[in-house]
Design a protein around this motif. Structure first.
Motif: not given
Ligand code: ZN
Ligand code: ADP
Ligand code: MG
Length: 498
Positions: A19, A22, A24, A36-37, A40
């Protein structure tokens, strides 16, 4: 008559592995909410960091659209609330986007219209995508895999006038980003999405009240939606009514636009500089990497293929649909030229193979044109077939058979032809044997032709049909291998009684 103004806002998903802010994974179709993290998802205290590859790809598109890359480019927070965006703001660009003031030339035919136009590009800016909401009757589901995916928005000036022009613009932009390898251009999966803005006015009065059409997930809908809207607005003005500035949706089941929300003034997003990301000043090394990523674009390439190889407009356009196919074409021509064929001749033959036989085989084997590089009959193999056929070493029919056999056995078709003895027989003595055989079997036909040759009493058409019939018999007797020209002249000689 009214004058119409169309401006497009096109969003493309950049093909970065991760992304934009980030680490991901960025991919379509993964299990929901697995990529996801905290970054984000916008948890408190996390810090975004710029994916330089996204910046590079964005700048490549900007350069391909003749935009200027500013000395300093940065990010702003665009603030609004929506459930698909947990941060309540989107990191985007506002004051100094990565690409500024460019243009794209569109050219071609769309339906009955011939279009040639320069569309000014206002800007290209990099931002993060939001998540995806899936509405299922009474509840809505959220998938945040898309939240934070690199998104490039390309904004045009309102320079287009018809749905056809806008459709062509989208199609050419799609080809361009695919040529650059920065976006797959898949409109159904949403990796290329367009919002279309349109207004009409009396000639000379400038822009009218604009309506924005959202939800256009195919270039055809862009055309239909815009043409519908131009007609709708025209009827309003004709009736002395005003056009409401609003956002409308394209309803593909009813073929009409419908009101979504009214937008009296521009929404106030309260943009302010993103405090967690530094200003980006492209250095010479970065700019060099951008330039190195650029390739010859589809439109100039199609022009060059016409000029250099003598292709027709339609052929050049079809060949250039995919970069991989244009590459295949040029490599095959070069290989055939190396085997001694004149370039124009080689090109004419190869383009026919490519757009007919090979296209057919690719379709049958389920290989997409953009993956033609993985096709077992590569450019060198096609060139060898074409050269043999052009040199009278193999008939067109046997060349096609050889291509199929070469695919089955993953061999050079030239080898297949030799192994199977499919070379054209051009030894007059061997052909004469077959002609004699046919002569004995088809005496009445020869007699009819001979009598006609003496008193000239046979219509040309009938004479041609009979001769072709006899040549066909000779070919059949030799497994399709006799050189039809030699067989033909031997038959003619027999008829004349020589
Ligand atoms: Zn992320
Ligand atoms: P907004 O602030 O509403 O997003 P922008 O000025 O950013 O408006 O323009 C968005 C898009 O709408 C651009 O592609 C632009 O060319 C187009 N546009 C702006 N005003 C008009 C108008 N009056 N008629 C048609 N298109 C317009
Ligand atoms: Mg805008």
């Amino acid at each position: 008559m009214y004058q119409s103004f169309i401006g497009l806002e096109v969003h493309i998903h950049l093909l970065t592995k991760t992304k934009v802010f980030c680490g991901c994974r960025s991919a379509f179709g993964d299990e929901p909410n697995t990529n996801v993290c905290p970054v984000c998802m916008g948890y408190p205290g996390v810090l975004p960091s710029l994916n330089i590859e996204a910046m590079r790809m964005g700048c490549m598109v900007a350069r391909a659209l003749n935009c200027t890359i500013p000395e300093k480019t940065w990010f702003e927070r665009k603030q609004y609330f929506y459930p698909d965006m947990t941060k309540n703001y989107q990191i985007s660009q506002f004051a100094s986007p990565l690409g500024q003031r460019g243009y794209a030339d569109i050219e071609g035919r769309n339906g009955t219209r011939t279009i040639k136009k320069r569309v000014r590009i206002k800007e290209c800016h990099l931002e993060e995508d939001a998540g995806k909401m899936i509405h299922t009757g009474t509840v809505s589901l959220l998938d945040y895999n898309r939240a934070g995916v690199s998104l490039l928005e390309i904004v045009t000036e309102p320079d287009m006038e018809t749905g056809e022009e806008a459709e062509l613009f989208i199609q050419q932009l799609r080809r361009t980003v695919r040529y650059l390898g920065v976006c797959d251009g898949n409109m159904e999966e949403g990796s290329l999405r367009a919002d279309a803005n349109v207004s009409i006015n009396l000639p000379g009065r400038g822009l009218g009240k604009k309506v924005e059409i959202k939800n256009l997930n195919s270039s055809r809908f862009v055309r239909l939606g815009l043409n519908y809207e131009i007609a709708r607005q025209g009827e309003l003005l004709d009736a002395g009514k005003a056009v409401t500035q609003e956002t409308r949706l394209w309803n593909e089941n009813r073929d009409e636009t419908q009101p979504m929300r009214q937008k009296e003034n521009a929404q106030d997003y309260r943009y302010f500089p993103e405090p967690d990301l530094p200003v980006f000043s492209p250095d010479p090394e970065f700019l060099k990497s951008v330039e190195e990523g650029l390739v010859e674009l589809p439109l100039p390439r199609a022009k060059r293929l016409r000029d250099e190889y003598g292709l027709s407009e339609e052929q050049a356009d079809l060949v250039c649909e995919e970069k991989a196919q244009a590459d295949y074409f040029e490599e095959a021509v070069a290989a055939a030229v190396e085997r001694g064929l004149p370039r124009g001749d080689a090109a004419g033959r190869i383009v026919k193979w490519l757009l007919q036989d090979i296209k057919h085989i690719l379709g049958r084997e389920g290989i997409e044109t953009r993956n033609i590089a993985s096709f077992k009959a590569g450019p060198a193999r096609l060139a060898s077939l074409v050269a043999l056929n052009a040199g009278g070493k193999v008939s067109g029919k046997n060349a096609r058979q050889a291509l199929e056999a070469a695919l089955d056995e993953d061999k050079d078709p030239e080898l297949v032809i030799r192994e199977r003895g499919w070379e054209l027989i051009s030894d007059p003595a061997r052909i004469a044997l077959a002609v004699q055989e046919v002569y004995s079997a088809e005496k009445p036909v020869f007699a009819e032709l001979r009598a006609a040759a003496e008193n000239g009493g046979l219509p040309a058409k009938r004479r041609q049909t009979l001769t072709a019939f006899l040549v066909g018999k000779v070919l059949a007797a030799t497994g399709g291998r006799a050189d039809p020209k030699i067989a033909g002249s031997q038959i003619e000689a027999l008829i004349r009684g020589q």
